[in-house]
Structure formats: C-alpha cells, structure tokens
Design a protein around this motif. Structure first.
Motif, short mmCIF file in Angstrom:
data_model
loop_
_atom_site.label_atom_id
_atom_site.label_comp_id
_atom_site.label_asym_id
_atom_site.label_seq_id
_atom_site.Cartn_x
_atom_site.Cartn_y
_atom_site.Cartn_z
N HIS A 462 59.08 39.88 62.60
CA HIS A 462 58.87 39.80 61.16
C HIS A 462 58.44 38.38 60.81
O HIS A 462 58.48 37.47 61.64
CB HIS A 462 60.13 40.19 60.38
CG HIS A 462 61.29 39.26 60.60
ND1 HIS A 462 62.10 39.32 61.72
CD2 HIS A 462 61.78 38.23 59.84
CE1 HIS A 462 63.04 38.40 61.64
NE2 HIS A 462 62.86 37.72 60.51
N ALA A 463 58.00 38.22 59.55
CA ALA A 463 57.48 36.92 59.10
C ALA A 463 58.07 36.60 57.73
O ALA A 463 58.57 37.47 57.02
CB ALA A 463 55.95 36.94 59.04
N ALA A 464 58.00 35.32 57.38
CA ALA A 464 58.47 34.87 56.07
C ALA A 464 57.58 33.72 55.61
O ALA A 464 57.04 32.96 56.43
CB ALA A 464 59.93 34.42 56.14
N LEU A 465 57.44 33.60 54.30
CA LEU A 465 56.67 32.50 53.73
C LEU A 465 57.57 31.28 53.67
O LEU A 465 58.60 31.28 52.98
CB LEU A 465 56.16 32.88 52.34
CG LEU A 465 55.00 32.07 51.77
CD1 LEU A 465 54.28 32.86 50.68
CD2 LEU A 465 55.47 30.75 51.20
N HIS A 466 57.20 30.22 54.39
CA HIS A 466 58.07 29.06 54.50
C HIS A 466 57.83 28.07 53.36
O HIS A 466 58.78 27.65 52.69
CB HIS A 466 57.84 28.38 55.85
CG HIS A 466 58.75 27.21 56.10
ND1 HIS A 466 60.12 27.34 56.16
CD2 HIS A 466 58.49 25.89 56.30
CE1 HIS A 466 60.66 26.14 56.39
NE2 HIS A 466 59.69 25.25 56.48
N ARG A 467 56.57 27.67 53.11
CA ARG A 467 56.27 26.76 52.00
C ARG A 467 54.77 26.74 51.75
O ARG A 467 53.98 27.31 52.51
CB ARG A 467 56.79 25.35 52.28
CG ARG A 467 56.18 24.64 53.47
CD ARG A 467 56.83 23.29 53.66
NE ARG A 467 56.36 22.60 54.85
CZ ARG A 467 55.31 21.79 54.88
NH1 ARG A 467 54.60 21.58 53.77
NH2 ARG A 467 54.95 21.18 55.99
N TYR A 468 54.38 26.07 50.65
CA TYR A 468 52.97 25.96 50.26
C TYR A 468 52.40 24.63 50.76
O TYR A 468 53.13 23.64 50.89
CB TYR A 468 52.84 26.07 48.74
CG TYR A 468 53.48 27.32 48.19
CD1 TYR A 468 52.83 28.54 48.29
CD2 TYR A 468 54.74 27.30 47.60
CE1 TYR A 468 53.41 29.70 47.81
CE2 TYR A 468 55.34 28.45 47.12
CZ TYR A 468 54.67 29.65 47.24
OH TYR A 468 55.25 30.80 46.77
N LEU A 469 51.10 24.63 51.06
CA LEU A 469 50.50 23.47 51.73
C LEU A 469 49.49 22.70 50.88
O LEU A 469 49.13 21.59 51.25
CB LEU A 469 49.80 23.93 53.02
CG LEU A 469 50.71 24.53 54.10
CD1 LEU A 469 49.87 25.02 55.27
CD2 LEU A 469 51.74 23.51 54.56
N ASP A 470 49.00 23.25 49.78
CA ASP A 470 47.95 22.56 49.04
C ASP A 470 48.00 22.96 47.57
O ASP A 470 48.59 23.97 47.20
CB ASP A 470 46.58 22.89 49.63
CG ASP A 470 45.53 21.83 49.32
OD1 ASP A 470 45.87 20.87 48.60
OD2 ASP A 470 44.39 21.97 49.80
#
Length: 643
Positions: A462-470
C-alpha cells in the motif's frame, strides 16, 4: 548438538565443475574432502579436489582463474549397500582458491599437482543474496513478481493461494534499505510473515512455495544397525499469546488469540490501522496460524552410510527388531529437516586413486528428524526489509487543462474509504493513497490538485501521501513583498486569491475574484477600504462548458474499487475460513496424535507388565524343573542301588 561419530566408508562420488560454458568431470578419487549442510530451504557446501599434473588440467586452471560463474554438481552414495538414488546437490560457487604441490621433475621441468577448493550453495542463496531491486508494480500477483526475479534459470513452483491473489500494489524497496536486506531476505520475510513454507528440491534444482509442508511421500524403514546414537531434542516452547490491535479511531478493536502453553500476561501484540474489518480479520487469521508449537525431534548419528535416501524432506521410520521397543519416536513417520555430511579422504597423497570413481573416506553423518505432522516450517534467519521507501509522484486528476488545479477523489462504496490517485513517474505506475488531511487539521479542506508534486511513502502492498514538494503556479510571492497568498479555484483566469503583503512597508490585505473578464476586489490598506466589481473590456465572454472526464474517471475508479473490494472481501473471507478449517484440522490432528501416543504408551506398559509376569512364571517353572531334575537323579541312584 550431538558429538560427531567418525567412521570409515568407501563412497562413490560423481563431481562435475562447470565454469562458464565448459564442463569438467572430476573423478571421485580426486576429491580429497567434502562438507554439506542441508536444510529444507537450501544448502551450503565445500569440497577440495586434486588434479593430475599441471599440463593435464590446463583448461580447468584457465577456466577456474576467470571470473565466470562456476556451478558444482556433486552426487554421493555408499558402495557396499547403496541407496536407491545418490544424494545430489547442485550449487553455485561463492568462493574459490587453489594451490600447487611440487611433484619432482620431468624432463628437467618441475611438475606439480593442483589442489582446488570451492565453497558453494544453492542457487537462490547465492544469486538472490546479491539481488537488491527497487521496483513498483500494480495489478500483479506475488507469483508473477517472483517470476520476474529468476536469475540464472532459477526454477520456482507455487502451491499457495497467498501468491495467486492479484495485488493493487506491490513494492520492492530492497535496494533502498540501509542495513542491506537482500531479495532472499525479502522472500524469507514474506514466507514467514504470511505463514507459508519454502522448500528446495536439490535433485530437481527447484524451489516450491506452499501453504504447508508436503504431506505425501514414500516412508522408508531404517534399521538400528546403521545408527550409532539417537538424541531427543525438545524445542523451546513459545510462552506468549498474540493480540491483534486495530488502531482505527472510529472502531478500535483488540482481539486476543490464546495459545495453550502461553503464560498469562505474556503477549506479542500486532498493531494495524485499517477501517476495513475484513483486513483486520485476515490479520487475525494469519497470526492465529503462526501460533504453532514445534514438536519433539530426533537427531540420528550414523555409524555407516545407510541404504536409504537421506535428504531434507525424505520420510523415514525407525523400524525393525533391533530398535528398543521403548524408544521415543519408534514407528512414527519422520521427516528429515537437517542433514550434515562430511568426508575426509584416506588417500595417501594427491597421486593416490586419481582416476578412481570410488574412494575411502573418514565420514561423519547425522540427520535431524521431525514428526511428519509438525506444522512449523524451518526457515533460516533473515533481515526484514525496511518499509516504507519514498519516491516522488504527481497527483493524477483527469480532465481540464494541464495547469488546472482540479482534483479527483475515488470513493469505495463497500469500505467507505476515499482515495486520491498518484502517478509515480519513475515507473509510470498510478497508485491509490488514502484521502486524509495529512498535516492539516480537519477544519482545512485542500485536496491535492492535478500534477502537484508530492512525496509518496511506498509500503510493500500500500501507499500513503507523505508530504507536498512544491508550490503551485502563481502562488509564490516576490521576495521584497514579504507576502503570503492563498489560492482557491482552477487557474489564473478562474480563481479567488487571498493575499497579504507589504507595500511601502505597510500591510495590505487583498481578496480578489476573477472569472475570465469578470473581476471583484476587496482591498484593505493604510486608511483605505476598496470594494470593486467590474468587467474588463475586450475580454472573452465566458462560455459554460462541462468536462465529464472526472466523473468518468470517478465511475471507473468506483468500479475498480468495487471489484477489487469484492475480490478482497472474498479473499479475506476465504483466507479466514481456510485458517479456521486448518486450525480445527490441526487441533484434531493434535488430539488424535495425543490419543495415539497415550494408547501406544498404555500398550507398551501392558506389554511390559505381561513380560514381567511371563518372566516370573518362567523363573518359577525353571525352579520346578530343577526340583524335578533332582528327584529324577535320586530315583536313578535308588534304582542303581537295587541292582
């Protein structure tokens, strides 16, 4: 560990060394020493052999000196009473060395024997141990994943449902693991944590992944005359139960899984966080299956090479009149789970028996036997792979223009889980991540927009959104304004912007709305409040359009989620049902085995009592026979006196 018992035995050895594409057959008489350690999942070994004079082995020397892959095929068997088939191992060399030994002069030229030493192991242990892939796959079975990683013609077979269910996501993050877990570690970790079994068939050079140990096979009787010693090994007993904790805040659960030998208050806790009840139940079934106790084992030390097949997985039975009737394990179906086989040649020197296929050795041979009904698999130690790994992704949202800040959510009607879709450019794969507030409190609702750069945490499945980059286009403020800005809406011609910056070192707050040529502004500055609405001249008229792409993608996502959810529920239900049935079967088997053992012990006690009574009766009869013999002697003497 039992002490080794060395004995002398003549063995037939067949050795083939393949370097690159060249195969070299080495006569058994040239093998000076060998050592094998075999388990159900593979083996390690070493051997030393001599070759004839220097010129005779020039090709082998040249091939051996190259960095090419070297394979070893070694077959071993007794000579005087051979087994149905020799013990056969096929492996890849991991280390090699050679040395020369002077052997006088020939025609004025010094000649020598060469001694070759190699260490080798089963192919998966060698190749997978150096394999550290980083990959992302979607919509793939684990069996298909394993098939993608079969270097050197590795042969794999599958008999395990856990490998045949399609996974929405499968990630291999092994190469990103600092402690350097290998693909072999990953395979062992997967098999162990999913309650499976990995076995290696050396003669067929094939690995089998299965749900449980094989229950079939021919049982061969083993006579006491071949065994020097029997040692009983009692494995350590696990003293813990297990609890599966689901930390999902809306419906937390704690399910205790008891274990008969557990000490009260001692537990292994497994923590999950999932809103899907079927996933939590699947984990409970898995952990219940893993609470298995290893049974008593026997270690046999041999005094010769017996005429039976000895290799991990072979079934034997201690049978025959030479065994003590009170021996533990007598008459049981036993499976070989470890084998140790060492031999040191009795040759006088490298010139002795060079071309012979058979030679005498000082041998030590032992096996470890487990009960055929023992459910606990034997796996070597491994380093668990580390998850998650982090890669960059772009938020997937179909429809609109490339720079539109639109978003897409996919709702699963069965599980009520909402997901975003993120494309990982490195592998061009799109994965689902839970739609959660992340670092924002729940009062902020700012879904990630189309093509936004994000850092994705990839776990195994599974996957998860860790943080935003821009920042988005047009969001950043000039450095000298020291401003802050918040954008709402799709793009620069259809949005609402809230801005705070400094003009002439004085704070200015601005709220601006724009829809093509229609604009509205509320601005607060030093001593001023401006409220303005107007339509810019020359602007294109706004034409309402309706892009149904997001709805189509959402419908497709809902359908996919529904199908996957149904499959997942069915799989989870099947797994739970299978685990329950297996648990009942295992319990019934344990009860039956215990009843049979108790009955056998009772029969043995009764037999011993009967033997004691019979011996007493025979002793009494012997006494009576002695008295009768004495009376007969006296009668004969009396008759002689009458004559």
């Amino acid at each position: 560990m039992a002490l080794p018992f060395p004995f002398h035995e003549k063995l037939k050895l067949e050795l083939t060394v393949t370097a690159g594409e060249q195969a070299f057959v080495i006569p058994g008489g040239q093998v000076q020493a060998f050592s094998l350690r075999m388990t159900p999942s593979g083996f390690t070994g070493s051997l030393t052999f001599w070759t004839s004079l220097e010129k005779a082995d020039a090709k082998l020397f040249t091939a051996f000196s190259k960095p090419d892959l070297i394979r070893v095929r070694l077959a071993l068997s007794g000579v005087y009473d051979p087994p149905p088939a020799p013990l056969l191992v096929q492996g890849i060399v991991t280390a090699k060395s050679l040395r020369g030994s002077a052997h006088g002069n020939k025609d004025g030229v010094a000649v020598a024997f060469r001694q070759y030493t190699v260490e080798f192991a089963d192919p998966a242990r060698v190749l997978w141990k150096q394999h550290r892939p980083v990959e992302l796959h979607t919509g793939k079975k684990v069996s298909e994943l394993l098939d993608l990683h079969k270097p050197g013609g590795l042969l794999l077979t599958y008999d395990w449902d856990a490998l045949e269910s399609k996974q929405a996501l499968v990630c291999l993050g092994i190469g990103d693991d600092d402690p350097s877990a290998s693909f072999l570690d990953f395979v062992l970790w997967f098999v162990d944590t999913r309650g499976g079994v990995l076995t290696y068939d050396s003669p067929k050079d094939t690995y089998t992944f299965s749900a449980k140990k094989p229950a079939t096979g021919t049982v061969t009787a083993l006579s006491r005359k071949h065994v020097e010693r029997v040692d009983v090994e009692l494995p350590p007993v696990i003293r813990h139960g297990t609890r599966v904790l689901n930390g999902f805040g809306a419906a937390p659960t704690t399910v205790a899984l008891p274990q008969a030998q557990a000490v009260a208050g001692v537990s292994h806790d497994m923590l999950v966080r999932t809103p899907i009840a079927a996933e939590a139940e699947k984990r409970q079934s898995l952990e219940k299956e893993r609470l298995r106790l290893r049974k008593r084992r026997l270690r046999l030390t041999f005094l010769d090479v017996p005429p039976v097949a000895l290799h991990p997985g072979a079934l034997i039975k201690l049978d025959g009149p030479l065994w003590s009737p009170d021996l533990t394990g007598l008459g049981e179906d036993l499976r070989i789970c470890e084998l140790s086989f060492d031999g040191a040649g009795l040759q006088i020197g490298p010139h002795d028996g060079q071309q012979e296929t058979m030679e005498g050795y000082e041998v030590t041979l032992s096996v470890l036997l487990e009960q055929k009904s023992d459910p606990v698999p034997g796996l070597p130690a491994y380093r668990p792979p580390r998850y998650p790994i982090y890669v960059e992704g772009k938020v997937h949202s179909p429809g609109g223009e490339a720079n539109d800040r639109i978003y897409l959510q996919v709702d699963d009607p069965k599980t009520s889980v909402t997901n975003y879709r993120v494309t990982v450019p490195l592998w061009n794969k799109t994965v689902s991540v839970p739609a959660e507030p992340g670092l924002f409190p729940g009062t902020f609702y700012f879904p990630p927009y189309k093509n936004e750069r994000v850092l994705v945490a990839l776990h195994f499945d599974h996957a998860a959104l860790h943080r935003y980059l821009d920042w988005g286009e047009g969001v950043r403020m000039p450095q000298d304004s020291q401003g802050d800005q918040l954008l709402f809406g799709k793009n620069g011609t259809n949005q609402t912007a809230m801005t705070h910056d400094y003009q002439d070192a004085k704070p200015v707050w601005n709220l601006g709305r724009v829809n093509s040529n229609d604009t509205e502004i509320i601005r607060i500055s030093e001593g001023r409040l401006l409220i303005q609405t107007k339509e810019e001249p020359g602007g294109a008229a706004t034409t309402p359009t309706y892009d149904v792409t997001p709805q189509v993608e959402t419908a497709k996502g809902d359908l996919t989620a529904g199908v996957d959810g149904a499959v997942g529920e069915t799989t989870a239900a099947y797994t739970a049902s299978t685990a329950a049935v297996n648990a009942k079967l295992n319990a019934a088997s344990e009860e039956t085995s215990a009843a049979l053992a108790a009955a056998e012990a009772k029969v043995k006690d009764q037999a011993a009592e009967s033997r004691t009574k019979l011996t007493g009766a025979l002793n009494g009869l012997d006494g009576q026979t002695g008295a009768l013999s004495g009376a007969a002697t006296e009668a004969k003497a009396a008759l002689g006196a009458l004559k």
